[in-house]
Design a protein around this motif. Structure first.
Motif, PDB file in Angstrom:
ATOM      1  N   PHE A 187      -4.213  -7.077  -6.284  1.00  0.00           N
ATOM      2  CA  PHE A 187      -5.830  -6.689  -6.078  1.00  0.00           C
ATOM      3  C   PHE A 187      -5.747  -5.174  -5.643  1.00  0.00           C
ATOM      4  O   PHE A 187      -6.697  -4.455  -6.299  1.00  0.00           O
ATOM      5  CB  PHE A 187      -6.459  -7.367  -4.876  1.00  0.00           C
ATOM      6  CG  PHE A 187      -7.881  -7.033  -4.430  1.00  0.00           C
ATOM      7  CD1 PHE A 187      -8.729  -7.410  -5.313  1.00  0.00           C
ATOM      8  CD2 PHE A 187      -7.959  -6.441  -3.354  1.00  0.00           C
ATOM      9  CE1 PHE A 187     -10.171  -6.716  -4.922  1.00  0.00           C
ATOM     10  CE2 PHE A 187      -9.171  -5.704  -2.954  1.00  0.00           C
ATOM     11  CZ  PHE A 187     -10.203  -6.000  -3.748  1.00  0.00           C
ATOM     12  N   LEU A 188      -4.908  -4.557  -4.882  1.00  0.00           N
ATOM     13  CA  LEU A 188      -5.066  -3.152  -4.609  1.00  0.00           C
ATOM     14  C   LEU A 188      -4.736  -2.468  -5.934  1.00  0.00           C
ATOM     15  O   LEU A 188      -5.009  -1.179  -5.889  1.00  0.00           O
ATOM     16  CB  LEU A 188      -3.803  -2.894  -3.673  1.00  0.00           C
ATOM     17  CG  LEU A 188      -4.444  -3.570  -2.342  1.00  0.00           C
ATOM     18  CD1 LEU A 188      -3.365  -3.531  -1.271  1.00  0.00           C
ATOM     19  CD2 LEU A 188      -5.682  -2.718  -1.588  1.00  0.00           C
TER      20      LEU A 188
ATOM     21  N   LYS B  29      -7.354 -11.582   7.390  1.00  0.00           N
ATOM     22  CA  LYS B  29      -7.325 -10.517   6.021  1.00  0.00           C
ATOM     23  C   LYS B  29      -8.763 -10.397   5.524  1.00  0.00           C
ATOM     24  O   LYS B  29      -9.364 -11.141   5.336  1.00  0.00           O
ATOM     25  CB  LYS B  29      -6.319 -10.959   5.040  1.00  0.00           C
ATOM     26  CG  LYS B  29      -4.633 -10.657   5.466  1.00  0.00           C
ATOM     27  CD  LYS B  29      -4.531  -9.305   5.294  1.00  0.00           C
ATOM     28  CE  LYS B  29      -3.025  -9.057   5.911  1.00  0.00           C
ATOM     29  NZ  LYS B  29      -1.916  -9.384   5.051  1.00  0.00           N
ATOM     30  N   LYS B  62      -5.791   3.429  16.582  1.00  0.00           N
ATOM     31  CA  LYS B  62      -4.765   2.555  16.276  1.00  0.00           C
ATOM     32  C   LYS B  62      -4.678   2.076  15.004  1.00  0.00           C
ATOM     33  O   LYS B  62      -3.753   1.270  14.733  1.00  0.00           O
ATOM     34  CB  LYS B  62      -4.757   1.637  17.552  1.00  0.00           C
ATOM     35  CG  LYS B  62      -4.438   1.955  18.796  1.00  0.00           C
ATOM     36  CD  LYS B  62      -4.329   0.760  20.029  1.00  0.00           C
ATOM     37  CE  LYS B  62      -3.671   1.232  21.231  1.00  0.00           C
ATOM     38  NZ  LYS B  62      -3.825   0.363  22.149  1.00  0.00           N
ATOM     39  N   GLN B  64      -3.899   1.684  11.533  1.00  0.00           N
ATOM     40  CA  GLN B  64      -3.133   2.039  10.500  1.00  0.00           C
ATOM     41  C   GLN B  64      -3.435   2.041   9.300  1.00  0.00           C
ATOM     42  O   GLN B  64      -3.839   1.048   8.631  1.00  0.00           O
ATOM     43  CB  GLN B  64      -1.645   1.387  10.708  1.00  0.00           C
ATOM     44  CG  GLN B  64      -0.765   1.885  11.980  1.00  0.00           C
ATOM     45  CD  GLN B  64       0.333   0.917  12.123  1.00  0.00           C
ATOM     46  OE1 GLN B  64       0.693   0.155  11.104  1.00  0.00           O
ATOM     47  NE2 GLN B  64       1.012   1.070  13.333  1.00  0.00           N
ATOM     48  N   MET B  66      -2.284   2.682   5.082  1.00  0.00           N
ATOM     49  CA  MET B  66      -1.239   2.770   4.197  1.00  0.00           C
ATOM     50  C   MET B  66      -1.878   2.746   2.848  1.00  0.00           C
ATOM     51  O   MET B  66      -2.639   2.098   2.616  1.00  0.00           O
ATOM     52  CB  MET B  66      -0.245   1.603   4.306  1.00  0.00           C
ATOM     53  CG  MET B  66       0.272   1.401   5.697  1.00  0.00           C
ATOM     54  SD  MET B  66       1.485   2.584   6.167  1.00  0.00           S
ATOM     55  CE  MET B  66       2.771   2.154   5.069  1.00  0.00           C
ATOM     56  N   VAL B  83      -9.617  -2.284  -0.869  1.00  0.00           N
ATOM     57  CA  VAL B  83      -8.860  -2.513   0.491  1.00  0.00           C
ATOM     58  C   VAL B  83      -8.445  -3.896   0.846  1.00  0.00           C
ATOM     59  O   VAL B  83      -9.418  -4.751   0.542  1.00  0.00           O
ATOM     60  CB  VAL B  83      -9.662  -1.701   1.607  1.00  0.00           C
ATOM     61  CG1 VAL B  83      -9.746  -0.474   1.439  1.00  0.00           C
ATOM     62  CG2 VAL B  83     -11.107  -2.391   1.876  1.00  0.00           C
ATOM     63  N   VAL B  84      -7.351  -3.758   1.495  1.00  0.00           N
ATOM     64  CA  VAL B  84      -6.977  -5.197   2.170  1.00  0.00           C
ATOM     65  C   VAL B  84      -6.687  -4.821   3.635  1.00  0.00           C
ATOM     66  O   VAL B  84      -5.855  -4.058   3.953  1.00  0.00           O
ATOM     67  CB  VAL B  84      -5.639  -5.756   1.629  1.00  0.00           C
ATOM     68  CG1 VAL B  84      -5.172  -6.976   2.320  1.00  0.00           C
ATOM     69  CG2 VAL B  84      -5.862  -6.312   0.084  1.00  0.00           C
ATOM     70  N   THR B  86      -5.925  -5.999   7.585  1.00  0.00           N
ATOM     71  CA  THR B  86      -5.729  -6.769   8.622  1.00  0.00           C
ATOM     72  C   THR B  86      -6.590  -6.797   9.875  1.00  0.00           C
ATOM     73  O   THR B  86      -6.719  -5.649  10.581  1.00  0.00           O
ATOM     74  CB  THR B  86      -4.368  -6.665   8.967  1.00  0.00           C
ATOM     75  OG1 THR B  86      -3.417  -6.875   7.887  1.00  0.00           O
ATOM     76  CG2 THR B  86      -3.902  -7.796  10.066  1.00  0.00           C
ATOM     77  N   VAL B  88      -8.858  -8.173  13.544  1.00  0.00           N
ATOM     78  CA  VAL B  88      -8.782  -8.989  14.689  1.00  0.00           C
ATOM     79  C   VAL B  88     -10.577  -8.997  15.296  1.00  0.00           C
ATOM     80  O   VAL B  88     -11.000  -7.832  15.157  1.00  0.00           O
ATOM     81  CB  VAL B  88      -8.028  -8.763  15.978  1.00  0.00           C
ATOM     82  CG1 VAL B  88      -6.602  -8.974  15.606  1.00  0.00           C
ATOM     83  CG2 VAL B  88      -8.198  -7.184  16.254  1.00  0.00           C
ATOM     84  N   ARG B  95     -12.097  -5.627  14.381  1.00  0.00           N
ATOM     85  CA  ARG B  95     -11.319  -4.134  14.552  1.00  0.00           C
ATOM     86  C   ARG B  95     -10.395  -4.177  13.354  1.00  0.00           C
ATOM     87  O   ARG B  95      -9.356  -5.283  13.501  1.00  0.00           O
ATOM     88  CB  ARG B  95     -10.954  -3.939  15.805  1.00  0.00           C
ATOM     89  CG  ARG B  95     -10.131  -2.829  16.038  1.00  0.00           C
ATOM     90  CD  ARG B  95      -9.595  -2.329  17.557  1.00  0.00           C
ATOM     91  NE  ARG B  95      -8.969  -3.402  17.881  1.00  0.00           N
ATOM     92  CZ  ARG B  95      -7.568  -3.358  17.826  1.00  0.00           C
ATOM     93  NH1 ARG B  95      -6.948  -2.296  17.089  1.00  0.00           N
ATOM     94  NH2 ARG B  95      -6.687  -4.106  18.477  1.00  0.00           N
ATOM     95  N   GLU B  98      -4.941  -2.777  10.418  1.00  0.00           N
ATOM     96  CA  GLU B  98      -4.179  -1.998   9.519  1.00  0.00           C
ATOM     97  C   GLU B  98      -5.099  -2.088   8.280  1.00  0.00           C
ATOM     98  O   GLU B  98      -5.726  -3.021   7.950  1.00  0.00           O
ATOM     99  CB  GLU B  98      -2.686  -2.642   8.993  1.00  0.00           C
ATOM    100  CG  GLU B  98      -2.124  -1.706   7.927  1.00  0.00           C
ATOM    101  CD  GLU B  98      -0.773  -2.523   7.569  1.00  0.00           C
ATOM    102  OE1 GLU B  98       0.234  -2.449   8.210  1.00  0.00           O
ATOM    103  OE2 GLU B  98      -0.957  -3.183   6.669  1.00  0.00           O
ATOM    104  N   GLN B 100      -4.835  -1.329   4.061  1.00  0.00           N
ATOM    105  CA  GLN B 100      -4.054  -1.042   2.947  1.00  0.00           C
ATOM    106  C   GLN B 100      -5.113  -0.369   1.924  1.00  0.00           C
ATOM    107  O   GLN B 100      -5.911  -1.168   1.346  1.00  0.00           O
ATOM    108  CB  GLN B 100      -3.421  -2.171   2.054  1.00  0.00           C
ATOM    109  CG  GLN B 100      -2.059  -2.783   3.088  1.00  0.00           C
ATOM    110  CD  GLN B 100      -1.042  -2.012   2.879  1.00  0.00           C
ATOM    111  OE1 GLN B 100      -0.897  -1.073   1.794  1.00  0.00           O
ATOM    112  NE2 GLN B 100      -0.059  -2.016   3.606  1.00  0.00           N
ATOM    113  N   VAL B 101      -4.934   0.880   1.418  1.00  0.00           N
ATOM    114  CA  VAL B 101      -5.708   1.416   0.548  1.00  0.00           C
ATOM    115  C   VAL B 101      -5.219   1.476  -1.009  1.00  0.00           C
ATOM    116  O   VAL B 101      -4.480   1.678  -1.091  1.00  0.00           O
ATOM    117  CB  VAL B 101      -6.320   2.959   0.745  1.00  0.00           C
ATOM    118  CG1 VAL B 101      -7.021   3.573  -0.131  1.00  0.00           C
ATOM    119  CG2 VAL B 101      -6.436   2.921   2.396  1.00  0.00           C
TER     120      VAL B 101
END
Lengths: 204, 116
Positions: A187-188, B29, B62, B64, B66, B83-84, B86, B88, B95, B98, B100-101
């Motif tokens: 996907f990314l 996710k 906080k 992150q 990537m 984006v993906v 993670t 909570v 929030r 992490e 992932q871009v």
């Protein structure tokens, strides 16, 4: 008021407070989601410190710090510890956030200020009444691995994104997690817009 | 008797102090395309998920970021990028732990990347 009467009042008040507490317990119950109170944290830290023999508390790390040692420790931490502590040591995982007490943010001084011997003892022997198990057997090989982990804990504040990405490869995963990770990668990279459904929980 | 009083007092202390700052549960996710980014004291990233829902993620110091195996920053999170995250749940807030871009979504060209 006589001394005996004062004592009687003290007993009555204590019993009243206790009964009120019991009543609250029965109605509200306990949850591991709660944050430990300051009193509990204070008492627990003191007890943890007492659990470490003074001869071991101030032991220095006998393992020389090298890139190879850090690489081994990173992989070991990702495989064994990150489920609770997270690869970055901040404890922001499903397990870490819902333990009682919570997995600590090991970048903070509460952990970083502990002597090497203290960290070693905690990893090797665990901490009673917490989620921290005793990892190390009493063998020279296990001790060396544990000392390497102490080096890694010291390195946490300097962990680079590249190291974090590498650690992800060592996190324990089931088949579903691998499939979800592959779907996310596709996907990314601009692949299918409706990939296979990811794991509902982020896992480790 | 003293012991009994002490025990009862401890029970009262611990029970009364319970249920403070309860934490929310599992990590989740969020997979989708960034629709908007609002940067204030914290950043709010609006993501249109692959399931068609709109989710607003809070990114703090906080979080992150990537991109592949390299570090990224909030500046890499722009409208139209995949984006993906993670996440909570904390109360009514989601929030991002992490983000992932990924690549720019071909169906949505970048525009107005950061709304301030």
């Amino acid at each position: 008021m006589t001394r005996a009467a004062k004592a009687g009042w003290a007993v009555l008040m204590g019993a009243g407070a206790g009964l009120a507490g019991l009543g609250f317990l029965v109605s509200a119950g306990f949850s591991a989601r709660d944050e430990p109170t300051a009193v509990e944290a204070f008492v627990a830290r003191r007890l943890r410190n007492f659990s470490i023999p003074s001869a071991h508390r101030d032991a220095r790390n006998p393992v020389a710090l090298t890139p190879a040692v850090l690489a081994r420790a990173r992989a070991h931490f990702a495989d064994h510890c990150a489920s609770c502590h997270g690869n970055d040591g901040r404890g922001q995982t499903t397990l870490g956030r819902n333990l009682y007490p919570k997995a600590p943010d090991m970048l903070l001084s509460d952990t970083q200020a502990l002597p090497d011997g203290h960290l070693f003892w905690i990893i090797k022997n665990g901490v009673r009444l917490t989620g921290m198990p005793a990892w190390g057997e009493d063998t020279p090989a296990d001790d060396e691995t544990t000392w390497e982990l102490v080096h890694f804990i010291r390195h946490l504040p300097k962990l680079t994104p590249e190291e974090l990405a590498e650690m992800r490869e060592f996190n324990p995963r089931g088949r579903r997690d691998w499939e979800a990770a592959e779907a996310e990668r596709r996907f990314l990279e601009g692949g299918d817009i409706a990939p296979a459904p990811p794991s509902s929980h982020a896992g480790h | 008797m003293r012991k009994a009083v002490a025990v009862l007092s401890w029970i009262a202390l611990f029970a009364a102090a319970g249920n403070v700052q309860a934490h929310e549960g599992h990590q989740h996710k969020v997979m989708g395309t960034v629709a908007q980014v609002h940067v204030e004291k914290v950043a709010h990233v609006e993501v249109k998920t692959t399931e068609g829902k709109t989710v607003i993620l809070t990114c703090d110091d906080k979080t992150q970021f990537m991109k592949g195996k390299s570090a990224a920053t909030l500046k890499d999170v722009v409208a139209g990028v995949r984006v993906v995250a993670t996440t909570v749940e904390e109360g009514k807030t989601i929030r991002a732990v992490e983000v992932q871009v990924g690549e720019m979504d071909a169906a949505k060209p970048a525009a107005d990347p950061h709304k301030h």
